[in-house]
Write a protein that holds these residues in place. Structure first.
Motif, mmCIF file in Angstrom:
data_model
loop_
_atom_site.group_PDB
_atom_site.id
_atom_site.type_symbol
_atom_site.label_atom_id
_atom_site.label_comp_id
_atom_site.label_asym_id
_atom_site.label_seq_id
_atom_site.Cartn_x
_atom_site.Cartn_y
_atom_site.Cartn_z
ATOM 1 N N LEU A 62 -2.722 -8.788 -3.965
ATOM 2 C CA LEU A 62 -2.334 -7.607 -4.711
ATOM 3 C C LEU A 62 -1.416 -7.971 -5.874
ATOM 4 O O LEU A 62 -0.521 -8.802 -5.734
ATOM 5 C CB LEU A 62 -1.616 -6.613 -3.790
ATOM 6 N N ASP A 63 -1.653 -7.344 -7.030
ATOM 7 C CA ASP A 63 -0.765 -7.505 -8.178
ATOM 8 C C ASP A 63 0.437 -6.579 -8.057
ATOM 9 O O ASP A 63 1.552 -6.937 -8.458
ATOM 10 C CB ASP A 63 -1.506 -7.175 -9.475
ATOM 11 N N LEU A 64 0.190 -5.375 -7.541
ATOM 12 C CA LEU A 64 1.247 -4.365 -7.527
ATOM 13 C C LEU A 64 1.081 -3.430 -6.341
ATOM 14 O O LEU A 64 -0.032 -3.013 -6.016
ATOM 15 C CB LEU A 64 1.204 -3.544 -8.825
ATOM 16 N N ILE A 65 2.185 -3.125 -5.681
ATOM 17 C CA ILE A 65 2.253 -2.064 -4.672
ATOM 18 C C ILE A 65 3.304 -1.088 -5.152
ATOM 19 O O ILE A 65 4.426 -1.487 -5.484
ATOM 20 C CB ILE A 65 2.643 -2.604 -3.285
ATOM 21 N N GLY A 94 4.267 -13.043 -4.172
ATOM 22 C CA GLY A 94 4.429 -12.794 -5.596
ATOM 23 C C GLY A 94 4.056 -11.405 -6.069
ATOM 24 O O GLY A 94 4.160 -11.106 -7.268
ATOM 25 N N THR A 95 3.612 -10.524 -5.170
ATOM 26 C CA THR A 95 3.254 -9.162 -5.554
ATOM 27 C C THR A 95 4.492 -8.394 -6.007
ATOM 28 O O THR A 95 5.545 -8.474 -5.375
ATOM 29 C CB THR A 95 2.608 -8.420 -4.366
ATOM 30 N N GLN A 96 4.365 -7.646 -7.096
ATOM 31 C CA GLN A 96 5.435 -6.739 -7.501
ATOM 32 C C GLN A 96 5.362 -5.475 -6.649
ATOM 33 O O GLN A 96 4.299 -4.872 -6.515
ATOM 34 C CB GLN A 96 5.299 -6.377 -8.980
ATOM 35 N N VAL A 97 6.491 -5.097 -6.069
ATOM 36 C CA VAL A 97 6.555 -3.935 -5.177
ATOM 37 C C VAL A 97 7.574 -2.962 -5.746
ATOM 38 O O VAL A 97 8.698 -3.353 -6.091
ATOM 39 C CB VAL A 97 6.959 -4.337 -3.743
ATOM 40 N N ARG A 98 7.183 -1.699 -5.843
ATOM 41 C CA ARG A 98 8.066 -0.673 -6.393
ATOM 42 C C ARG A 98 8.149 0.500 -5.414
ATOM 43 O O ARG A 98 7.123 0.976 -4.922
ATOM 44 C CB ARG A 98 7.549 -0.192 -7.750
#
Length: 537
Positions: A248-251, A278-282
């Motif tokens: 995943l690139d982004l969660i 390395g996934t960006q998580v917000r």
């Protein structure tokens, strides 16, 4: 004329206009509901200011090459709070590639020259933070502390794949030559709300069963489901199988409130797995509804994995001018409920949205005994019902699996994340163009920034109704403009039917129940109002 009736449990109904979108970051290909052309912006470059919080822990990041992303897209400045999670002070050193200003808690800003090292003393948790006043031209920064701990701060604009997700259209312009009936005109409305173009949503799954809904989140992040008997065991350390997990690139998860409970802990374990890769998580959550133990739990998670960022949403007014402004600080919250996972792998992106928040009461009928996990929230049955209450909800959610649909609806949530701090507005309004009259759309309302355009949209929709108006809601207290539209609909012979839970179990339930009862009594002879009784699980 309508009547007030009490019926046995009615299955919850959700009428949703789903988002349909364009390819993020490039010209939209055929089949996305868009004509050929770019996605021009209606705002200039660097139109907003942003902010973020970098949490530091005594143990340092789990990654040797930890990176914290500065939210600089379209921003002329970004204020980065640097905050200690433990209840002891942390001494750190900061340096940046370009010029920057920094201040300690309670002191004025100091300018730093490019490459200059500045010593920071972060006070214990709850006693303030240092602030980095980052500007375009500051470039990357680095913070070092403790026993060799370090984190790099890099602008999002230097992360091409991550930045590309934020470049999708968040508005839609409709062909003015289309012949539309009244409801189609409302559907293809071009008001002040954010709205995607109509698109085929692809495979859609309705998640009425709460365990299915939680398992859908688990499957989205691990690639596998957890057996129902294991999921209901209450074992917060139950095994999770990541062997088929997507890259995943982004969660991005967004809820009214999130708890450090059983559901929260399992979710955190999955977020940590992807953050380590390395996934960006917000995480976007309403700050006023977070307990201190919740904040400690999630702040510690973000300190361990700096690519997990948290926004504690808080309404900001120009000032407190009266009692109403004090109430606004509490009640003007963010109600978006979304679970978004974006992947470059075909078929692995997911978007789950609907009525559920992220805590145990939305998925399990009784609270678990979590004494073996003292850092988690314990729901005390029969105790005072504060904001840490346990109440069982019946809700419906929708899962989208189409890569195109998920990626395009992501533009709204990324836009919300990248809103201007001062005005709460979203932009730049990159606009798609559509000649489709069928499909599904996603709307996002920021009432304090769009002039409460959602009310206007509902009024137009009710005024265009020719057969029936059906409303499913836990709250019977519509704004005057919507109430007047409902009365007009009934006057022209359009039935108005409402399904509502009159008796509220929320902490403020006595107020909600009183308002619901009053409305039902006042409109008993006008509308058909059915009281919903939750079915015991």
């Amino acid at each position: 004329m309508g009547s007030t009736k009490v019926r046995r449990p009615v299955v919850g109904v959700l009428i949703v206009l789903l988002p349909l979108l364009l390819q993020i970051g490039c010209a939209p290909p055929a089949g996305y509901g868009l004509r050929d052309g770019g996605v021009p912006s209606t705002k200039g470059a660097n139109w907003r200011s942003s902010e973020a919080t970098l949490f530091l822990g005594a143990d340092g990041p789990a990654q040797a090459d930890a990176v914290f992303v500065i939210p600089d897209l379209d921003a002329h400045r970004s204020r980065i709070r640097i905050e200690a999670v433990p209840r002891t002070a942390i001494t750190a050193e900061l340096r940046c590639e370009g010029r920057v200003r920094v201040r300690q808690a309670g002191t004025p800003y100091q300018p730093l020259a490019p490459g200059e090292t500045h010593r920071l003393t972060l006070p214990p948790r709850g006693h303030g933070a240092a602030t980095l006043d980052w500007r375009q031209g500051t470039g990357a920064c680095r913070v070092d502390w403790g026993d060799g701990h370090s984190v790099a701060l890099r602008p999002e604009s230097t992360q091409p794949r991550l930045a590309a997700w934020s470049q999708g259209a968040v508005a839609c312009r409709v062909d003015p030559d289309l012949r539309l009936d009244p409801l189609q005109k409302v559907f293809l409305d071009e008001g002040a709300m954010l709205q995607t173009c109509p698109v085929d949503p692809g495979p859609v799954r309705l998640l009425a069963d709460p365990l299915d809904a939680f398992n859908a989140r688990i499957e989205a992040l691990t690639g596998s489901k957890v057996p129902r008997d294991v999921l209901t065991s209450g074992n917060a350390d139950l095994p999770l199988d990541f062997s088929n997990a997507p890259r995943l690139d982004l969660i991005q998860i967004s809820y009214l409130h999130i708890r450090a409970d059983y559901v929260g802990y399992l979710t955190a374990r999955m977020l940590a797995h992807h953050a380590l890769r390395g996934t960006q998580v917000r995480i976007l959550v309403t700050g006023v509804l977070m307990l201190e133990e919740d904040r400690i739990f999630y702040d510690s998670l973000a300190a361990r994995y700096p690519n997990i960022q948290i926004q504690y949403y808080k309404w900001r007014d120009a000032g407190i001018g009266g009692p109403g402004d004090l109430i606004n600080q509490v009640h003007r919250v963010q109600h978006t409920r979304a679970f978004l996972a974006l992947s470059q792998e075909p078929g692995r992106s997911r978007y789950i949205f609907g009525g559920r928040n992220l805590h145990d009461g939305f998925f399990f009928s009784t609270p678990f005994d979590l004494e073996d996990w003292p850092f988690l929230h314990t729901y005390d049955e029969g105790s005072f019902q504060d904001i840490g209450f346990y109440s069982v909800y019946e809700d419906l959610e929708v899962e989208l699996r189409s890569d195109a649909a998920v990626r395009n609806v992501a533009a709204h949530h990324l836009g919300l994340w990248n809103r201007d701090v001062g005005t709460q507005s979203v932009g730049p309004l990159r606009t798609g163009v559509s000649d489709r009259v069928r499909g599904m759309r996603h709307y996002l309302s920021l009432p304090w920034a769009d002039g409460r355009d959602q009310v206007r949209w509902f009024v137009d929709a009710i005024d265009a109704a020719g057969e029936e108006v059906l409303i499913v809601t836990p709250y019977l207290n519509p704004p005057p403009a919507i109430q007047e539209a409902l009365v007009r609909a009934r006057a022209r012979g359009v039935p108005v039917r409402m399904i509502a839970r009159i008796e509220s179990t929320d902490p403020a339930g006595f107020i909600i129940t009183a308002l619901n009862r009053r409305y039902a009594a006042q409109n008993a002879g006008r509308f058909e109002i059915e009281e919903y009784f939750p079915k015991p699980r």
